[in-house]
Enzyme design. Sequence first.
Site, PDB file in Angstrom:
ATOM      1  N   SER A  90       0.831  -1.204   0.000  1.00 16.28           N
ATOM      2  CA  SER A  90       0.000   0.000   0.000  1.00 16.28           C
ATOM      3  C   SER A  90       0.878   1.271   0.000  1.00 16.28           C
ATOM      4  O   SER A  90       1.718   1.419  -0.893  1.00 16.28           O
ATOM      5  CB  SER A  90      -0.956  -0.063   1.195  1.00 16.28           C
ATOM      6  OG  SER A  90      -1.996   0.852   1.031  1.00 16.28           O
ATOM      7  N   ASP A 141      -9.492  -5.034  -4.882  1.00 16.64           N
ATOM      8  CA  ASP A 141      -8.851  -3.829  -4.353  1.00 16.64           C
ATOM      9  C   ASP A 141      -9.207  -2.650  -5.263  1.00 16.64           C
ATOM     10  O   ASP A 141      -8.937  -2.698  -6.463  1.00 16.64           O
ATOM     11  CB  ASP A 141      -7.327  -4.054  -4.334  1.00 16.64           C
ATOM     12  CG  ASP A 141      -6.562  -2.867  -3.768  1.00 16.64           C
ATOM     13  OD1 ASP A 141      -7.195  -1.838  -3.446  1.00 16.64           O
ATOM     14  OD2 ASP A 141      -5.323  -2.978  -3.649  1.00 16.64           O
ATOM     15  N   HIS A 164      -7.893  -5.356  -0.378  1.00 16.01           N
ATOM     16  CA  HIS A 164      -6.757  -4.550   0.043  1.00 16.01           C
ATOM     17  C   HIS A 164      -6.361  -4.989   1.454  1.00 16.01           C
ATOM     18  O   HIS A 164      -7.224  -5.222   2.302  1.00 16.01           O
ATOM     19  CB  HIS A 164      -7.112  -3.053   0.024  1.00 16.01           C
ATOM     20  CG  HIS A 164      -5.898  -2.186   0.114  1.00 16.01           C
ATOM     21  ND1 HIS A 164      -5.063  -1.973  -0.967  1.00 16.01           N
ATOM     22  CD2 HIS A 164      -5.341  -1.516   1.147  1.00 16.01           C
ATOM     23  CE1 HIS A 164      -4.058  -1.199  -0.593  1.00 16.01           C
ATOM     24  NE2 HIS A 164      -4.195  -0.908   0.674  1.00 16.01           N
TER      25      HIS A 164
END
Length: 354
Positions: free
Chosen positions: A181, A292, A322
């Site tokens: 991320s 995601d 995610h």
Amino acid sequence: MADAHAARSRLALPLSVRLRLFLLEAAVDTTQRRDGTINRTLFSLYDRKAPADPRPDGSGVSSTDVTVNASRGLWARVFTPSVVESSPSPSPSPRPVIVYFHGGGFTVFSAASLPYDALCRTLCSGVGAVVVSVNYRLAPEHRFPAAYDDGEAVLRYLGTTALPDHAGPVDLSTCFLAGDSAGANIVHHLAQRWTTATATSSPPPSHTPVHLAGIVLLEPYFGGEERTEAERTLEGVAPVVNIRRSDHWWKAFLPDGADRNHPATHVTGDAGQEPELPDAFPPAMVVIGGLDPLQDWDRRYAAMLRRKGKPVTVVEFPEAIHAFYFFPGLAVSGKLVDEIKVFVESIKAKQSSD
Ligand SMILES: *[C@@H]1O[C@H](CO)[C@@H](O)[C@H](O)[C@H]1NC(C)=O
Ligand SMILES: *[C@@H]1O[C@H](CO)[C@@H](O)[C@H](O)[C@H]1NC(C)=O
């Protein structure tokens, strides 16, 4: 990835995972103040930490925290795989190093947070590498480019300072950057900086032993002013990342007044600022989650690397949300470490045949 209904039906998450996602989202949402700052005392009630532990765990991994720069509170957690006691060779062969950057929208979590301590342990034992997990400074107290600066400081530190004895010999010419991320965003920008001869800060790292052999980006956090199809379709469906939280994180990280077409966010070139990637920019592995909302940005990122002639391995996990790697029980989390091991091994094999 056409419709929300199809996506919803693929989101068959166990109840325990849904509960933990609910707590994560509640922690993020309730600790964010209107002015963009975070009530960190309140967040720490949710964000449980593990201390470093020099005693080997069940997989033989031990850890120590090292101070990189005390005046800015920068430290890293060093994870070491077990030493093979019965090894016939008196000097074990040097291990690759993985410098890891945790996620959390540039604003939350640390190298000590339980899910990251656990993930780095798994990486360490699964890949057989020394993992250095960077506790970079967080936004909005420390905005762009503080996190990138901290990454660079850790690479310089590795080039000049020996790791704790228990880490054993390491091979700094086989150094990987990895992150998830926002941490994967840092990985890209740090790789670009480190391999650019005219590095922004002086002196340029021209004589450093630290050579970036590869980068691993898990569901990297890139973006732009545009809303992609996945962002729109998965809004209100996919957990963790939604448009409101994502916009908030960029606002916390980017310089005051910048929009999401800022080069820190928008790296894919279609907003007119395609990044310059030096020849030494390393081969990349990009992991993309099919549930995601960031997936379109991540595919565009991989396509940009390819356009620029960079070797890139894309690993698509259609069922991955995610931050799936927060949940070691999900099958896809086990596959992740195997894929990273394959990537690291393939680069090591290539290096030794060159
Ligand atoms: C953080 O939140 C708690 C609970 O709402 C509150 O009691 C505390 O005063 C807040 N701390 C700060 C520094 O805002
Ligand atoms: C440590 O951090 C301080 C504050 O950011 C900075 O001024 C200093 O140059 C850093 N030291 C090194 C050795 O990089």
